[in-house]
Design an enzyme around this catalytic site. Structure first.
Site, short mmCIF file in Angstrom:
data_model
loop_
_atom_site.label_atom_id
_atom_site.label_comp_id
_atom_site.label_asym_id
_atom_site.label_seq_id
_atom_site.Cartn_x
_atom_site.Cartn_y
_atom_site.Cartn_z
N HIS A 1 0.93 -1.07 0.03
CA HIS A 1 -0.03 -0.06 0.05
C HIS A 1 0.85 1.20 -0.03
O HIS A 1 1.93 1.25 0.66
CB HIS A 1 -0.74 -0.04 1.40
CG HIS A 1 -2.00 0.92 1.22
ND1 HIS A 1 -2.09 2.16 1.31
CD2 HIS A 1 -3.31 0.68 0.70
CE1 HIS A 1 -3.00 2.99 1.08
NE2 HIS A 1 -4.13 2.04 0.88
N ASP B 1 -8.01 -5.35 -0.29
CA ASP B 1 -8.49 -6.20 -1.32
C ASP B 1 -8.00 -7.66 -1.01
O ASP B 1 -8.51 -8.67 -1.79
CB ASP B 1 -7.84 -5.87 -2.38
CG ASP B 1 -8.21 -4.29 -3.01
OD1 ASP B 1 -7.71 -3.48 -3.07
OD2 ASP B 1 -9.37 -4.32 -2.82
C1 SDX Z 1 -6.17 0.07 -2.94
O1 SDX Z 1 -4.42 4.50 -2.05
C2 SDX Z 1 -5.41 3.98 -1.38
O2 SDX Z 1 -5.69 4.41 -0.28
C3 SDX Z 1 -6.08 2.69 -2.18
C4 SDX Z 1 -6.80 1.98 -1.38
C5 SDX Z 1 -8.26 2.75 -1.08
O3 SDX Z 1 -9.02 2.42 -0.23
O4 SDX Z 1 -8.63 3.61 -1.93
O5 SDX Z 1 -6.16 1.45 -0.05
C6 SDX Z 1 -7.39 0.76 -2.18
O6 SDX Z 1 -5.93 0.43 -4.03
C7 SDX Z 1 -5.54 -0.98 -2.11
C8 SDX Z 1 -4.04 -1.52 -3.01
C9 SDX Z 1 -4.66 -2.37 -3.98
N1 SDX Z 1 -3.62 -2.93 -4.99
C10 SDX Z 1 -3.09 -4.26 -4.87
O7 SDX Z 1 -3.30 -4.75 -4.15
C11 SDX Z 1 -2.05 -4.14 -6.07
C12 SDX Z 1 -0.64 -4.62 -5.40
N2 SDX Z 1 -0.16 -3.77 -4.87
C13 SDX Z 1 0.83 -2.83 -5.54
O8 SDX Z 1 1.01 -3.20 -6.72
C14 SDX Z 1 1.31 -1.70 -4.62
O9 SDX Z 1 1.91 -2.28 -3.37
C15 SDX Z 1 0.61 -0.47 -4.81
C16 SDX Z 1 0.03 -0.20 -6.06
C17 SDX Z 1 -0.78 -0.70 -3.79
C18 SDX Z 1 1.17 0.57 -4.05
O10 SDX Z 1 2.35 0.83 -5.04
P1 SDX Z 1 3.75 1.81 -4.73
O11 SDX Z 1 3.46 2.50 -3.38
O12 SDX Z 1 3.84 2.81 -5.72
O13 SDX Z 1 4.72 1.10 -4.28
P2 SDX Z 1 5.81 0.69 -5.26
O14 SDX Z 1 5.24 0.21 -6.56
O15 SDX Z 1 6.80 1.89 -5.63
O16 SDX Z 1 6.53 -0.72 -4.55
C19 SDX Z 1 7.47 -0.43 -3.93
C20 SDX Z 1 8.38 -1.71 -3.55
C21 SDX Z 1 8.91 -2.12 -5.03
O17 SDX Z 1 9.99 -2.81 -4.87
P3 SDX Z 1 11.44 -2.05 -5.12
O18 SDX Z 1 11.53 -1.27 -6.35
O19 SDX Z 1 11.61 -1.41 -3.74
O20 SDX Z 1 12.51 -3.44 -5.16
O21 SDX Z 1 7.64 -2.86 -3.21
C22 SDX Z 1 7.38 -3.72 -4.31
C23 SDX Z 1 7.81 -3.18 -5.42
O22 SDX Z 1 8.10 -3.76 -6.52
N3 SDX Z 1 5.86 -4.02 -4.20
C24 SDX Z 1 5.49 -5.19 -4.23
C25 SDX Z 1 4.20 -5.29 -4.34
N4 SDX Z 1 3.77 -3.89 -4.19
C26 SDX Z 1 5.05 -3.20 -3.98
N5 SDX Z 1 6.18 -6.24 -4.82
C27 SDX Z 1 5.47 -7.46 -4.89
N6 SDX Z 1 4.18 -7.64 -4.62
C28 SDX Z 1 3.55 -6.47 -4.51
N7 SDX Z 1 2.15 -6.61 -4.16
#
Ligand code: SDX
Length: 433
Positions: free
Chosen positions: A308, A365
């Site tokens: 998140h 989720d």
């Molecule tokens: C919602 O914003 C809100 O409040 C949203 C929400 C709401 O109520 O409105 O809470 C609802 O959208 C919840 C999130 C649902 N999405 C997912 O579950 C999809 C999977 N999660 C992600 O793709 C990710 O965690 C996000 C999109 C939720 C957040 O992305 P960020 O903050 O941009 O984080 P990032 O992509 O920069 O990741 C940081 C690191 C990266 O690795 P490094 O580059 O540091 O090596 O964490 C890793 C990412 O690769 N990472 C994940 C991951 N999420 C982040 N690695 C594996 N699996 C994941 N799910």
């Protein structure tokens, strides 16, 4: 809003005092509204991870402590003791409603629960496999055509009726699109039923077989909608505020919110979680092996329902939903292998330093889909359920923008990285690339 101390910014040829805005929870924002005029600089912040787009009094999140409050009320208390409609009124008007206000709004929801018959004809224009989020955003805008007064929101009563129409009809639209996709007869709302039960009736009743939901299922829907009702400046809510800032009406702004929510990194994640769990279950994939694939960036696989932007601790909603999933399945005596799989996947992930080092925990989720699946809501409707829940939050944020008479249209700047000035070249002189 208290304005307290300032911070200094030193540029090439000057030192600037930038005011600091202090929030009621001691959160701080640096006011850079005069930065470009005084220095020529703009800030750059990919994904706005460090940028406050507005001051808001609706929802507070502390991502480090896993705190979520709607207008100061902890989400745990609202989920345990509240109803979705009183939570909607809390978000929109800022206070828990009195019994009279709640009853009056409930009567308004009943009065506004039907769709104009002309709208039902639109459903015939969609193919049976149309994505319900496409149908929902289209139907919200189409509905606004029957209420021209919403384009001139003069007073509170016009607003309240528009808000009631949106909150009430979004159920009717969602259920109608579901029935159309099945080729089943549409079920009209039943004025004798409360919000959640009426939605389940429209989704699952048949003309020759009324649907009588278990009270625990009605309570589960109520809780899911409360937990999704608002969440500060997430992608879809920020979209609603951006569209509202241009003076667009409530329906147009919320239809835009539906489109933003559709993305698989946002509201679409609840569908992606179930698809991920079904894939692992069906193919009997070893969990540790799957986690290794997730950790290998080249796989392009993310652990859906994990991570998140704000929560660097457990999403409090995930805790509540995990508990609810357990209770609902136990009460209904259902053994869903995906729930056990989700729990084991969570355990394996949270033992792994990749997730711990990046503060990746289950989000809202990760468990919501398991409950919705148990209730019989089809996977392609999961994000629609999120939209139904989030509607009051979008309406509250639209109102906050609309009521701010000093507000300006949202228009971010950029750092240009394209070609510098160059002259037109006639087509006969252009070399093939
Ligand atoms: C919602 O914003 C809100 O409040 C949203 C929400 C709401 O109520 O409105 O809470 C609802 O959208 C919840 C999130 C649902 N999405 C997912 O579950 C999809 C999977 N999660 C992600 O793709 C990710 O965690 C996000 C999109 C939720 C957040 O992305 P960020 O903050 O941009 O984080 P990032 O992509 O920069 O990741 C940081 C690191 C990266 O690795 P490094 O580059 O540091 O090596 O964490 C890793 C990412 O690769 N990472 C994940 C991951 N999420 C982040 N690695 C594996 N699996 C994941 N799910």
């Amino acid at each position: 809003m208290n304005q307290t101390q300032s911070i200094q910014l030193r540029t090439d040829n000057q030192t600037l005092d930038l005011p600091v805005i202090l929030g009621t929870e001691d959160d701080r924002g640096i006011d850079i509204s005069k930065l470009r005029a005084q220095t020529g600089y703009v800030t750059l912040d990919d994904g706005f991870a460090n940028t406050g787009a507005c001051k808001s009094a609706i929802t507070y999140i502390d991502g480090e402590k896993g705190i979520l409050r709607y207008r100061g009320y902890p989400i745990e208390q609202l989920a345990e003791r509240g109803t979705f409609i009183e939570t909607a009124l809390l978000l929109i008007y800022g206070e828990l409603p009195t019994a009279d206000h709640l009853e009056r709004f409930r009567e308004l929801l009943t009065a506004k629960e039907l769709l104009h018959e002309g709208l039902y004809k639109l459903f015939d224009g969609f193919p049976p496999n149309a994505h319900p989020m496409a149908v929902l955003s289209a139907m919200i805008n189409a509905t606004s055509c029957y209420y021209p007064e919403i384009t001139q929101m003069e007073d509170e009563s016009t607003f309240e009726i528009a808000a009631a129409r949106l909150i009430s009809k979004v159920r009717t639209m969602a259920a109608a699109s579901h029935k159309k996709s099945l080729g089943q007869p549409l079920m009209y709302p039943d004025p004798g039923l409360r919000y959640c039960q009426n939605f389940l009736h429209m989704m699952f009743s048949l003309p020759n077989k009324p649907y009588e939901p278990d009270p625990d299922i009605v309570n589960a829907i109520n809780r899911i909608l409360i937990l999704h009702a608002d969440h500060e400046q997430n992608c879809s809510t920020s979209t609603v505020r951006m569209v509202a800032s241009s003076g667009a009406n409530l329906f147009a702004s919320c239809a835009a919110g539906v489109c933003a929510l559709w993305g698989r990194l946002h509201g679409g994640a609840n569908m992606a979680v179930i698809e991920m769990l079904e894939h692992i279950h069906k193919n009997k994939i070893d969990l540790k092996q799957y986690i290794e694939q997730v950790k290998d960036k080249s796989s392009g696989i993310r652990l859906m329902g994990f991570g998140h932007r704000v929560y660097k601790n457990f999403d409090p909603r995930a805790r509540i939903l995990k508990d609810s999933a357990d209770k609902v399945l136990t009460k209904l005596n259902i053994n869903d292998p995906l729930l056990d799989l989700a729990r084991r996947l969570e355990e394996v992930a949270l033992e792994d330093s990749y997730f711990k080092d990046r503060n990746l925990y289950p989000n809202v989720d990760f468990y919501s889909g398991i409950i919705m699946r148990t209730i019989g809501i089809p996977v392609n409707m999961f994000t629609v359920m999120f939209a139904i829940g989030r509607m009051p939050g979008w309406i509250a944020n639209w109102k906050e923008v609309h009521d701010d008479t000093t507000g300006r249209i949202s228009r971010p700047r950029q750092v240009y990285v394209g070609p510098t000035k160059r002259d037109y070249v006639p087509v006969e002189q252009r070399a093939a690339k």
